[in-house]
Write an enzyme that holds these catalytic residues in place. Sequence first.
Site, PDB file in Angstrom:
ATOM      1  CB  CYS A  78      30.746  30.203  39.708  1.00 13.08           C
ATOM      2  SG  CYS A  78      29.262  30.419  40.710  1.00 13.08           S
TER       3      CYS A  78
ATOM      4  CG  HIS B 148      24.618  35.624  35.407  1.00 12.58           C
ATOM      5  ND1 HIS B 148      23.881  34.884  36.282  1.00 12.58           N
ATOM      6  CD2 HIS B 148      25.922  35.330  35.687  1.00 12.58           C
ATOM      7  CE1 HIS B 148      24.691  34.178  37.065  1.00 12.58           C
ATOM      8  NE2 HIS B 148      25.934  34.427  36.728  1.00 12.58           N
TER       9      HIS B 148
ATOM     10  CD  GLU C 118      27.147  37.205  38.966  1.00 14.79           C
ATOM     11  OE1 GLU C 118      28.260  37.608  38.589  1.00 14.79           O
ATOM     12  OE2 GLU C 118      27.024  36.396  39.902  1.00 14.79           O
TER      13      GLU C 118
END
Lengths: 136, 136, 136, 136, 136, 136
Positions: free
Chosen positions: A34, A42, A125
């Site tokens: 990440c 996203h 998300e």
Amino acid sequence: MSVTVCRKAHFNAAHRLCNPGWDDAENEKTFGVCSNPNYHGHNYDLIVKVTGEVNPGTGFVIDMNILKGIIEETIIKRYDHKNLNVDVEDFKNTNPTAENIAVAIWNLLRAKIDENLGLKIVLYETERNFVEYAGE
Amino acid sequence: MSVTVCRKAHFNAAHRLCNPGWDDAENEKTFGVCSNPNYHGHNYDLIVKVTGEVNPGTGFVIDMNILKGIIEETIIKRYDHKNLNVDVEDFKNTNPTAENIAVAIWNLLRAKIDENLGLKIVLYETERNFVEYAGE
Amino acid sequence: MSVTVCRKAHFNAAHRLCNPGWDDAENEKTFGVCSNPNYHGHNYDLIVKVTGEVNPGTGFVIDMNILKGIIEETIIKRYDHKNLNVDVEDFKNTNPTAENIAVAIWNLLRAKIDENLGLKIVLYETERNFVEYAGE
Amino acid sequence: MSVTVCRKAHFNAAHRLCNPGWDDAENEKTFGVCSNPNYHGHNYDLIVKVTGEVNPGTGFVIDMNILKGIIEETIIKRYDHKNLNVDVEDFKNTNPTAENIAVAIWNLLRAKIDENLGLKIVLYETERNFVEYAGE
Amino acid sequence: MSVTVCRKAHFNAAHRLCNPGWDDAENEKTFGVCSNPNYHGHNYDLIVKVTGEVNPGTGFVIDMNILKGIIEETIIKRYDHKNLNVDVEDFKNTNPTAENIAVAIWNLLRAKIDENLGLKIVLYETERNFVEYAGE
Amino acid sequence: MSVTVCRKAHFNAAHRLCNPGWDDAENEKTFGVCSNPNYHGHNYDLIVKVTGEVNPGTGFVIDMNILKGIIEETIIKRYDHKNLNVDVEDFKNTNPTAENIAVAIWNLLRAKIDENLGLKIVLYETERNFVEYAGE
């Protein structure tokens, strides 16, 4: 007689998880993939929930079209098709985790919604990861 | 030990937003295309949430089939394939906004569900517009 | 190298199933509650599928924003928040079943999409009932 | 500043509704087809909601990957591709209704999640039947 | 002018993957956890697609209520709340993989749908695993 | 007897629409906000469809776990949590439109799937924008 009206919106954005005060190794260790320095992204889904009395004339807590317009002006124009870390002031010094994005969105909307109305948001998300925040 | 059981149902109905005490111009100004005198319509999704103790014999708060039957008899038969403004008594003098429909549904169900059980409903007018009501 | 690009849109409308050439008894017998003279309604979801070569410059079969605009101008403005039987010319003499609405939409879009591109649509009347049409 | 983070997981399992202390006739009468002695089954969807302060370093209430791992180790390995009545100790003497499964899952997770964090779960037995439990 | 009408249904069932002609070790080796002798289960979603000319009187390819009834009588009553391996004749000697269930469903429906109409089915074992079959 | 088995997967990635052979002004003019030089991103959903004969021993066209593994190794590891323009060789000289990503994915998978099996993919960039490709 208090009803909650809910409006769903969405925005597409790039981000990376990164504490600006940490070095690369610590960010990589804490956030893994990440934290990719080149970003990932996203499709965020946002649900805004507004609670209050039903107006006896209109039958509305808040006109859904007005709420839709507030979300569009305040959040979507600010976040959609943006790089949250680079393009958006809110995350210049704040890690754009779902938690922190939700708090930022709530604060932005709180300033635009009548203070007599309750406000809660849900931010997806991904379909599997989402957060809720009510300013408490 | 209090658990909430939730059951989803749906109905398809026509409606128009219209305060019966206002003239056409005011309704048109306030509700725009939603006030089309010839009506438009929706697939409404309804979630009924019932909260209470788990019965140690059955393992149920309420038998889902009984809850399904109550929703069918009380709400679906009354609203499905109907014109809410014309065919349904509840909206003869009440504007069928999502807020007002949710309150009407809650009141109808409240009379049929054991008073020791909590009751909350969620009503989706569209995937993007929905309301919540818990009788408070 | 032929790719299909798909765009989802939606509109909310009232309708009743009714063959204008039949009397009330026959419509009632054939279409049951769907023939309620006061109308009911749906949230229609529409998927438009356009097939063709990928343009080597843009990487597009068709610019999704242009396709979105064509659907908006041609279909959504015409059908959204309307009574299909009363407000829309296409169903003055045609029963607005999902099948007939799909054929009408396909014909309207076919006239606006480059004839070198294939066209197919999917129309959801409800989550459980939907139709597909490709002009064949 | 308290935020709720939510993680969705799923497992596929067989079960039958059956009070082990009742005879077959009473189980059949109370639970109908759900009591089929040969079992039926479901794709269960589980949402785990954890509430707490946002850590100023990580921007997390709880690292979603850690939460995902706890759910995997504690629930999915225990319930997925299992017969709940036969293979899972939790339901040896307990009827695996959605209510009882939710309570069992909550208890298992509560032991693994920091006691300073709030915990709530939502368990979908089907898209139309689901339960919520927060340990109260 | 050929249109496809689609109807979604669902059933909940237990099963295990198991070739009845193989021994336990081979079934375990090939099918892993899916071969649990005590069974697991799924919420199956079924989409039935029927293709044909639109009847000029009704505006239907096939009356959706008739199609719904055929699916209910032919498939849902046979498979819902059943153990596919134990309770359903179709899988006494056939491994109930999604592929084989789809073929069995198609054959059962083919016998009930007018031979002038095309037939295709989609069967979801989970949201992530599904199969399509058109009898070819 | 040919059945199609379908497996859904997903990946989260950043990208920008940009023809590497064009200057900034032309990219901006053609792709608008999608060409933001700082990138935006999506949750991509991928459906892989494999068509072939059902193996009479296993009841499988292809073992879903093997297909899942191929998708994971070939596509997800390559694209997930990546910047498609910067991190992925496939788009060094190719604009990562949904069309071009779909073609790239199909080519990567085609090399790993038995040539006797048919292959088609569906790629969702958002819930409203998606593409289909079958290598033709």
